[in-house]
Write an enzyme that holds these catalytic residues in place. Sequence first.
Site, PDB file in Angstrom:
ATOM      1  N   SER A 168       0.829  -1.210   0.000  1.00 28.95           N
ATOM      2  CA  SER A 168       0.000   0.000   0.000  1.00 28.95           C
ATOM      3  C   SER A 168       0.861   1.257   0.000  1.00 28.95           C
ATOM      4  O   SER A 168       0.544   2.224  -0.695  1.00 28.95           O
ATOM      5  CB  SER A 168      -0.994  -0.010   1.165  1.00 28.95           C
ATOM      6  OG  SER A 168      -0.334  -0.126   2.389  1.00 28.95           O
ATOM      7  N   GLU A 204      -3.406   6.739   4.571  1.00 23.40           N
ATOM      8  CA  GLU A 204      -3.754   5.587   5.410  1.00 23.40           C
ATOM      9  C   GLU A 204      -4.654   6.009   6.573  1.00 23.40           C
ATOM     10  O   GLU A 204      -5.650   5.360   6.866  1.00 23.40           O
ATOM     11  CB  GLU A 204      -2.481   4.941   5.993  1.00 23.40           C
ATOM     12  CG  GLU A 204      -1.545   4.353   4.972  1.00 23.40           C
ATOM     13  CD  GLU A 204      -1.928   2.933   4.551  1.00 23.40           C
ATOM     14  OE1 GLU A 204      -2.854   2.349   5.116  1.00 23.40           O
ATOM     15  OE2 GLU A 204      -1.278   2.426   3.616  1.00 23.40           O
ATOM     16  N   ASP A 262       7.000   3.076   6.224  1.00 25.39           N
ATOM     17  CA  ASP A 262       6.824   2.438   4.920  1.00 25.39           C
ATOM     18  C   ASP A 262       6.897   3.456   3.783  1.00 25.39           C
ATOM     19  O   ASP A 262       7.564   3.240   2.770  1.00 25.39           O
ATOM     20  CB  ASP A 262       5.477   1.711   4.853  1.00 25.39           C
ATOM     21  CG  ASP A 262       5.317   0.700   5.971  1.00 25.39           C
ATOM     22  OD1 ASP A 262       6.308   0.418   6.675  1.00 25.39           O
ATOM     23  OD2 ASP A 262       4.198   0.201   6.149  1.00 25.39           O
TER      24      ASP A 262
END
Length: 376
Positions: free
Chosen positions: A124, A156, A168
């Site tokens: 993602s 997110e 990330d």
Amino acid sequence: MRAKTAAKFKELFGDGAYMYTSPGRINLIGEHTDYNGGFVFPGAVDKGIVAAIKPNGTDRVRAFALDLNDSAEFGLREEDKPAQSWAHYIFGVCREMQKRGVDVKGFDTTFAGDVPLGAGMSSSAALESTYAFALNELFGGNIDKFELARVGQKTEHNYCGVNCGIMDQFASVFGKEGCLMRLDCRSMEFEYFPFHPKGYKLVLLDSVVKHELVGSPYNDRRASCERVAKVLGQEFLRGATMEQLDAVKEQISDEDYRRARYVIGEEQRVLTVCDALQRDDYETVGKCMYQTHWGMSKDYEVSCEELDFLATVAEECGVTGSRIMGGGFGGCTINLVKDELYDNFVATAKRRFAEKYGHEPKVYPVVISDGSRRLE
Ligand code: GLA
């Protein structure tokens, strides 16, 4: 992947697309430390998302996901959120870019990926970073790379329901071939660490067990940490000591105590590992990896039976370090293995896992690669 993404774009929308890519990531150590203001030690990998994009002169986005064989069309206002969950990532990035003053207009896009889904390698983040990077270039944004990573993180939080940290998206945007990155998630200072362990290989074993991060368990862990930080009178758990934690033990639940104990230990382990790497001391690196695994399993409780089994088999095969990687609840172990033990370890892990769970784990050798970029 690139050719197929470009061909699909041509078929659906015609010529003239720009191509962008962003990678997934590994993390050597420093798990669940990012949202605690601590250190992480990720690197980008040679698996990622590729997208073809072209502004279409309207105020609508038309997107096609090759891997799902599904399309979505949506506008760019808050109330235009599409129905498909995969499209929330693209929609969210558009909205977050707009909030930062970028004049995002309609565009057509196709995308595909080879980051294994649910493996803990941040497919993602790769998706978010690809669009954040591309929209910034295509719509004349002037957003720096840290803020592009935050666009993904806020996507997110605000559009996908995961209160993730910054690791990330940071790793995906800033990745550099052959380098891990030690990031201080409180000051956002970071350093590239060339990583070529002589005589060792890094390999991921994917249990192919998937537990969605969306929903409560990840957010619950974060909430535990925030409660303890508050009791300690700190913004983050970062910097807290075991003595301080023990002093408030009676004021917090046993569960929160164990969560915080893991995080405090993990913060120290990242620094120990960086230090050990400077001395080529891979034994220490490996020991810390095992400690992380069992801390994530017993105290933080984000492992699962299959991953505990893989870490145990690794230890029995003499693997230097092995641990669950990423947010947890399924996914991969990351393993630091001596060259001469590699073949036996991979074969043994495959066989024993298949005997027990009826399928082999997938094996991904790690190649540390570059971050978000336009493909010429
Ligand atoms: C997920 C989150 C990251 C980080 C890791 C655990 O990948 O997206 O922000 O918290 O879990 O280290």
